[in-house]
Enzyme design. Structure first.
Site, PDB file in Angstrom:
ATOM      1  N   GLY A 182      31.712  50.903  49.016  1.00 50.52           N
ATOM      2  CA  GLY A 182      31.580  49.944  50.250  1.00 50.52           C
ATOM      3  C   GLY A 182      32.940  49.203  50.460  1.00 50.52           C
ATOM      4  O   GLY A 182      32.930  48.405  50.737  1.00 50.52           O
ATOM      5  N   LYS A 200      45.809  42.657  59.216  1.00 48.76           N
ATOM      6  CA  LYS A 200      45.612  41.463  58.469  1.00 48.76           C
ATOM      7  C   LYS A 200      46.995  40.733  58.416  1.00 48.76           C
ATOM      8  O   LYS A 200      47.239  39.772  58.452  1.00 48.76           O
ATOM      9  CB  LYS A 200      45.374  41.892  57.150  1.00 48.76           C
ATOM     10  CG  LYS A 200      43.487  42.510  57.024  1.00 48.76           C
ATOM     11  CD  LYS A 200      43.423  43.098  55.778  1.00 48.76           C
ATOM     12  CE  LYS A 200      41.976  43.477  55.838  1.00 48.76           C
ATOM     13  NZ  LYS A 200      41.620  44.525  54.605  1.00 48.76           N
TER      14      LYS A 200
HETATM   15  N1  HSE Z   1      38.380  48.320  54.287  1.00 42.16           N
HETATM   16  C1  HSE Z   1      39.025  46.980  53.969  1.00 42.16           C
HETATM   17  C2  HSE Z   1      39.745  47.170  52.715  1.00 42.16           C
HETATM   18  C3  HSE Z   1      37.834  46.187  53.690  1.00 42.16           C
HETATM   19  O1  HSE Z   1      39.567  48.131  52.011  1.00 42.16           O
HETATM   20  O2  HSE Z   1      40.490  46.358  52.218  1.00 42.16           O
HETATM   21  C4  HSE Z   1      38.312  44.520  53.414  1.00 42.16           C
HETATM   22  O3  HSE Z   1      38.848  44.053  54.729  1.00 42.16           O
END
Ligand code: HSE
Length: 408
Positions: A182, A200
């Site tokens: 997940g 980000k």
């Molecule tokens: N797909 C993202 C990660 C989820 O692996 O960091 C969290 O933002």
């Protein structure tokens, strides 16, 4: 009693419901009143699951419900999330989201909408999963001029790079594992091509400097070109490969990039492994600050979302000020940034060193036993522009930038 609605019953949405149930009493104490999930929007039904009695398929049931104070958006993607969030704010509901695509694309607009209505738009979970980083930037590091933010901001790629380097696992196998756990985005291209980390660092840079970084202008490379051989050279150099999102203020310009970097054991992020994220910040008065923890996954991400819910409940009727205007930040040209590069070229030291030195000047050769028909080297510091010009004169296999950040 504060009633909330959750838009999306996927990994994070089900985590939000679970966290609120698990920590019901302590959350009530911290929020000043009990917090309960009243409705959950999802296209699917969940027969046999107790959540089914809260499932609605029409967002307007939530928007028009006067009992619901806070809407949690954890659907991901821009649409319909953007439309639903705007509707919620227009209806007088605060919104908490984990959706970095939405925040990177529309953060200042949604913040302004919330402010105009004495509501809140909060997005702690959009960067760093469970790590508090948005609130510290917005509320704690306010005495500082930020000079650098460098982070491992994507758990999926950090998990992949760690497993490939430490266990020699194949890229496909580890990506599959990360998806099953997940961590990965719905479309894993967003993780492995660096788009998630890029959004980000754009969010963090916008918050640190107060205006909007267009994430499309951040130079972005993913991890798909990193090979088994690269890990071997990295080991020989005493380095690891990490996907970093970084923005640095040099003079009056901010330079941002998301790309794989080689970092050595003196780097503050060297030991950030697996799904963990780490974020290093330097401020002109505080110096170095580090944030470290679970960067992805159901419960860590839900923890950050629910912390925002608690903040919204505590601040009902009051906007918590966030300084992020829609004014566009003009990023510095990444071609002007000087750094070291690790390069692999075809040929052999005996035959090709002279031509490589002619192109790059002073270099440090790196050879790995068992890798034939090529050799590696590390350049002296040079700008991206000078590097690209030099690289055009050699038969290059790959190149990885080096990041030399160390704690001061
Ligand atoms: N797909 C993202 C990660 C989820 O692996 O960091 C969290 O933002």
């Amino acid at each position: 009693m504060a009633k909330i609605a959750v838009l999306g019953y996927g990994t994070v949405g089900s985590g939000v419901v679970e966290v609120i149930e698990t920590n019901y009493a302590s959350i009530a104490k911290r929020a000043g009143e009990e917090v309960e999930v009243k409705s959950v929007l999802d296209l699917r039904d969940f027969p046999g699951d107790p959540i089914q009695e809260k499932i609605v398929h029409d967002v307007d049931i939530i928007i028009n419900d006067p009992e619901i104070d806070v809407v949690v958006e954890v659907m991901g993607g821009i649409e319909p999330a953007f439309t639903f969030v705007k509707k919620a704010l227009e209806a007088g509901k605060s919104v908490c989201t984990s959706n970095k695509a939405l925040v990177a694309a529309h953060g200042p607009e949604l913040l302004a909408m919330a402010k105009a209505r004495n509501l809140n738009f909060m997005f702690e979970a959009s960067v760093g999963g469970g790590i508090p980083i948005i609130r510290p930037l917005n509320q704690s590091l306010t005495a500082d001029e930020i000079t650098q933010i460098t982070g491992i901001l994507n758990g999926t790629t950090n998990y992949i790079l760690t497993k490939m380097s430490k266990e020699g696992s194949s890229y496909e196998d580890v990506l599959k594992e990360a998806q099953e756990l997940g961590y990965a985005e719905r479309n894993p291209e967003a993780d492995v091509e660096g788009y998630d980390a890029c959004r980000k660092i754009a969010i963090l840079t916008s918050l640190a400097f107060g205006s909007t970084v267009n994430f499309e202008e951040v130079c972005t490379e993913g991890i798909t070109k990193i090979s088994t051989e690269d890990f071997k050279y990295a080991e020989k150099l005493g380095c690891v490969v990490k996907l970093l999102g970084t923005s640095k203020k040099i003079g009056d310009k901010v330079y941002a990039i998301t790309a794989p970097f080689l970092i050595d054991a003196t780097h503050p992020l060297y030991n950030v492994n697996d799904v963990l994220n780490g974020i290093y910040i330097n401020g002109n008065v505080i110096g170095d600050v580090m944030f470290f923890g679970a960067g992805a996954g159901k419960l860590p991400t839900a923890s950050a979302v629910v912390a925002d819910v608690v903040d919204c409940v505590k601040h009902k009727g009051t906007n918590v000020m966030t300084v992020w205007t829609s004014e566009k930040m003009q990023l510095g040209d990444i071609n002007d940034v000087e750094r070291y590069f690790f390069v692999r070229v075809k040929g052999s030291v005996d035959k090709n060193l002279a031509e490589v030195e002619k192109a790059f000047g002073d270099i440090d050769v790196v050879e790995v036993e068992g890798i034939d028909g090529e050799f590696g080297f590390v350049t002296a510091p040079m700008t991206e522009k000078a590097f690209n010009e030099a690289a055009a004169n050699v038969d290059m296999i790959n190149r990885i930038r080096l990041d030399k950040t160390s704690l001061s």
